[in-house]
Design a protein around this motif. Structure first.
Motif, PDB file in Angstrom:
ATOM      1  N   GLU A 178     -11.325  26.998 -15.753  1.00  0.00           N
ATOM      2  CA  GLU A 178     -10.576  26.583 -16.941  1.00  0.00           C
ATOM      3  C   GLU A 178     -10.212  25.101 -16.863  1.00  0.00           C
ATOM      4  O   GLU A 178     -10.312  24.380 -17.863  1.00  0.00           O
ATOM      5  CB  GLU A 178      -9.300  27.412 -17.092  1.00  0.00           C
ATOM      6  CG  GLU A 178      -9.540  28.843 -17.495  1.00  0.00           C
ATOM      7  CD  GLU A 178      -8.256  29.661 -17.527  1.00  0.00           C
ATOM      8  OE1 GLU A 178      -7.149  29.067 -17.579  1.00  0.00           O
ATOM      9  OE2 GLU A 178      -8.366  30.901 -17.510  1.00  0.00           O
TER      10      GLU A 178
ATOM     11  N   ASP B 151     -11.812  22.721 -15.250  1.00  0.00           N
ATOM     12  CA  ASP B 151     -13.039  21.953 -15.487  1.00  0.00           C
ATOM     13  C   ASP B 151     -13.429  21.960 -16.960  1.00  0.00           C
ATOM     14  O   ASP B 151     -13.879  20.943 -17.497  1.00  0.00           O
ATOM     15  CB  ASP B 151     -14.187  22.490 -14.635  1.00  0.00           C
ATOM     16  CG  ASP B 151     -14.148  21.977 -13.203  1.00  0.00           C
ATOM     17  OD1 ASP B 151     -13.493  20.945 -12.952  1.00  0.00           O
ATOM     18  OD2 ASP B 151     -14.779  22.605 -12.343  1.00  0.00           O
ATOM     19  N   GLU B 152     -13.249  23.104 -17.638  1.00  0.00           N
ATOM     20  CA  GLU B 152     -13.587  23.191 -19.054  1.00  0.00           C
ATOM     21  C   GLU B 152     -12.697  22.283 -19.895  1.00  0.00           C
ATOM     22  O   GLU B 152     -13.173  21.623 -20.816  1.00  0.00           O
ATOM     23  CB  GLU B 152     -13.487  24.637 -19.537  1.00  0.00           C
ATOM     24  CG  GLU B 152     -14.620  25.503 -19.027  1.00  0.00           C
ATOM     25  CD  GLU B 152     -14.449  26.985 -19.358  1.00  0.00           C
ATOM     26  OE1 GLU B 152     -13.358  27.389 -19.826  1.00  0.00           O
ATOM     27  OE2 GLU B 152     -15.414  27.733 -19.129  1.00  0.00           O
ATOM     28  N   VAL B 153     -11.399  22.241 -19.573  1.00  0.00           N
ATOM     29  CA  VAL B 153     -10.482  21.370 -20.312  1.00  0.00           C
ATOM     30  C   VAL B 153     -10.848  19.912 -20.079  1.00  0.00           C
ATOM     31  O   VAL B 153     -10.853  19.107 -21.019  1.00  0.00           O
ATOM     32  CB  VAL B 153      -9.009  21.648 -19.928  1.00  0.00           C
ATOM     33  CG1 VAL B 153      -8.073  20.597 -20.516  1.00  0.00           C
ATOM     34  CG2 VAL B 153      -8.598  23.035 -20.377  1.00  0.00           C
TER      35      VAL B 153
ATOM     36  N   LYS C 177     -13.765  18.622 -19.404  1.00  0.00           N
ATOM     37  CA  LYS C 177     -14.981  18.311 -20.172  1.00  0.00           C
ATOM     38  C   LYS C 177     -14.694  18.281 -21.667  1.00  0.00           C
ATOM     39  O   LYS C 177     -15.153  17.388 -22.380  1.00  0.00           O
ATOM     40  CB  LYS C 177     -16.067  19.323 -19.846  1.00  0.00           C
ATOM     41  CG  LYS C 177     -16.634  19.138 -18.466  1.00  0.00           C
ATOM     42  CD  LYS C 177     -17.688  20.159 -18.137  1.00  0.00           C
ATOM     43  CE  LYS C 177     -18.175  19.923 -16.720  1.00  0.00           C
ATOM     44  NZ  LYS C 177     -18.245  21.095 -15.913  1.00  0.00           N
ATOM     45  N   LYS C 178     -13.947  19.273 -22.159  1.00  0.00           N
ATOM     46  CA  LYS C 178     -13.646  19.373 -23.591  1.00  0.00           C
ATOM     47  C   LYS C 178     -12.892  18.138 -24.081  1.00  0.00           C
ATOM     48  O   LYS C 178     -13.142  17.648 -25.181  1.00  0.00           O
ATOM     49  CB  LYS C 178     -12.818  20.629 -23.844  1.00  0.00           C
ATOM     50  CG  LYS C 178     -12.425  20.841 -25.281  1.00  0.00           C
ATOM     51  CD  LYS C 178     -11.596  22.115 -25.431  1.00  0.00           C
ATOM     52  CE  LYS C 178     -11.059  22.279 -26.833  1.00  0.00           C
ATOM     53  NZ  LYS C 178     -10.163  23.434 -26.945  1.00  0.00           N
ATOM     54  N   ARG C 179     -11.973  17.655 -23.274  1.00  0.00           N
ATOM     55  CA  ARG C 179     -11.166  16.489 -23.651  1.00  0.00           C
ATOM     56  C   ARG C 179     -11.850  15.159 -23.328  1.00  0.00           C
ATOM     57  O   ARG C 179     -11.316  14.104 -23.645  1.00  0.00           O
ATOM     58  CB  ARG C 179      -9.809  16.539 -22.954  1.00  0.00           C
ATOM     59  CG  ARG C 179      -8.949  17.682 -23.397  1.00  0.00           C
ATOM     60  CD  ARG C 179      -8.536  17.473 -24.827  1.00  0.00           C
ATOM     61  NE  ARG C 179      -7.721  18.581 -25.294  1.00  0.00           N
ATOM     62  CZ  ARG C 179      -7.424  18.769 -26.553  1.00  0.00           C
ATOM     63  NH1 ARG C 179      -7.863  17.936 -27.454  1.00  0.00           N
ATOM     64  NH2 ARG C 179      -6.702  19.797 -26.914  1.00  0.00           N
ATOM     65  N   GLY C 180     -13.002  15.218 -22.688  1.00  0.00           N
ATOM     66  CA  GLY C 180     -13.722  13.989 -22.356  1.00  0.00           C
ATOM     67  C   GLY C 180     -13.022  13.153 -21.301  1.00  0.00           C
ATOM     68  O   GLY C 180     -13.183  11.937 -21.266  1.00  0.00           O
TER      69      GLY C 180
ATOM     70  N   ARG D 246      -4.425  20.687 -23.901  1.00  0.00           N
ATOM     71  CA  ARG D 246      -5.395  21.716 -24.325  1.00  0.00           C
ATOM     72  C   ARG D 246      -6.077  21.257 -25.532  1.00  0.00           C
ATOM     73  O   ARG D 246      -6.610  21.144 -26.313  1.00  0.00           O
ATOM     74  CB  ARG D 246      -4.690  23.044 -24.546  1.00  0.00           C
ATOM     75  CG  ARG D 246      -4.162  23.610 -23.253  1.00  0.00           C
ATOM     76  CD  ARG D 246      -5.046  24.671 -22.840  1.00  0.00           C
ATOM     77  NE  ARG D 246      -4.849  25.097 -21.487  1.00  0.00           N
ATOM     78  CZ  ARG D 246      -5.310  26.237 -21.070  1.00  0.00           C
ATOM     79  NH1 ARG D 246      -5.925  27.028 -21.876  1.00  0.00           N
ATOM     80  NH2 ARG D 246      -5.166  26.589 -19.837  1.00  0.00           N
TER      81      ARG D 246
END
Length: 93
Positions: free
Chosen positions: A42, A44-46, A48-51, A93
Motif C-alpha cells: 500500500e 508503494d502504491e501511494v 507511485k500514485k502521488r508521483g 492518499r
C-alpha cells in the motif's frame, strides 16, 4: 488425490499454495508477515500514485530514506504492523 504438505497441496496439476506465501514457506507467524507485506505494498502504491520520489516520501513519513528503501525491499522484521500503518498514514492518499 490431493496430498497436503505444510500449506502446500500436491494436486494432479502440480503444487497449489495456501493463499499465504509466508505460511507455505513455514514462517513462524505467517498472518502477521502477510499483513506487513500488504501494508508495504500500500505504501508503494501511494508513492507511485502521488508521483513521489522515495526521498520525498521518506521526508513526509519522517523516516530515513535508507529505512524506506529497506521496507520497500521487504525488510519488515523491525517493524510492528501498528508502526507500518502509522507510517502509511503519514502519506497523502
Amino acid at each position: 488425490m490431493t496430498v497436503r504438505r505444510g500449506g502446500l497441496r500436491n494436486t494432479p496439476l502440480g503444487m497449489s499454495g495456501s493463499g499465504n506465501v509466508f505460511a507455505d514457506l513455514g514462517f513462524e507467524d505467517p498472518a502477521n508477515e502477510l499483513t506487513k507485506a500488504n501494508v508495504v505494498v500500500e505504501v508503494d502504491e501511494v508513492i507511485k500514485k502521488r508521483g513521489l520520489t522515495y526521498a520525498g516520501a521518506a521526508r513526509i513519513m519522517r523516516m530515513p530514506l535508507k529505512d524506506l528503501t529497506k521496507l520497500s525491499g521487504g525488510q519488515t522484521e523491525t517493524y510492528t504492523i501498528e508502526r507500518l500503518k502509522e507510517l502509511r498514514g503519514r502519506l497523502p492518499r
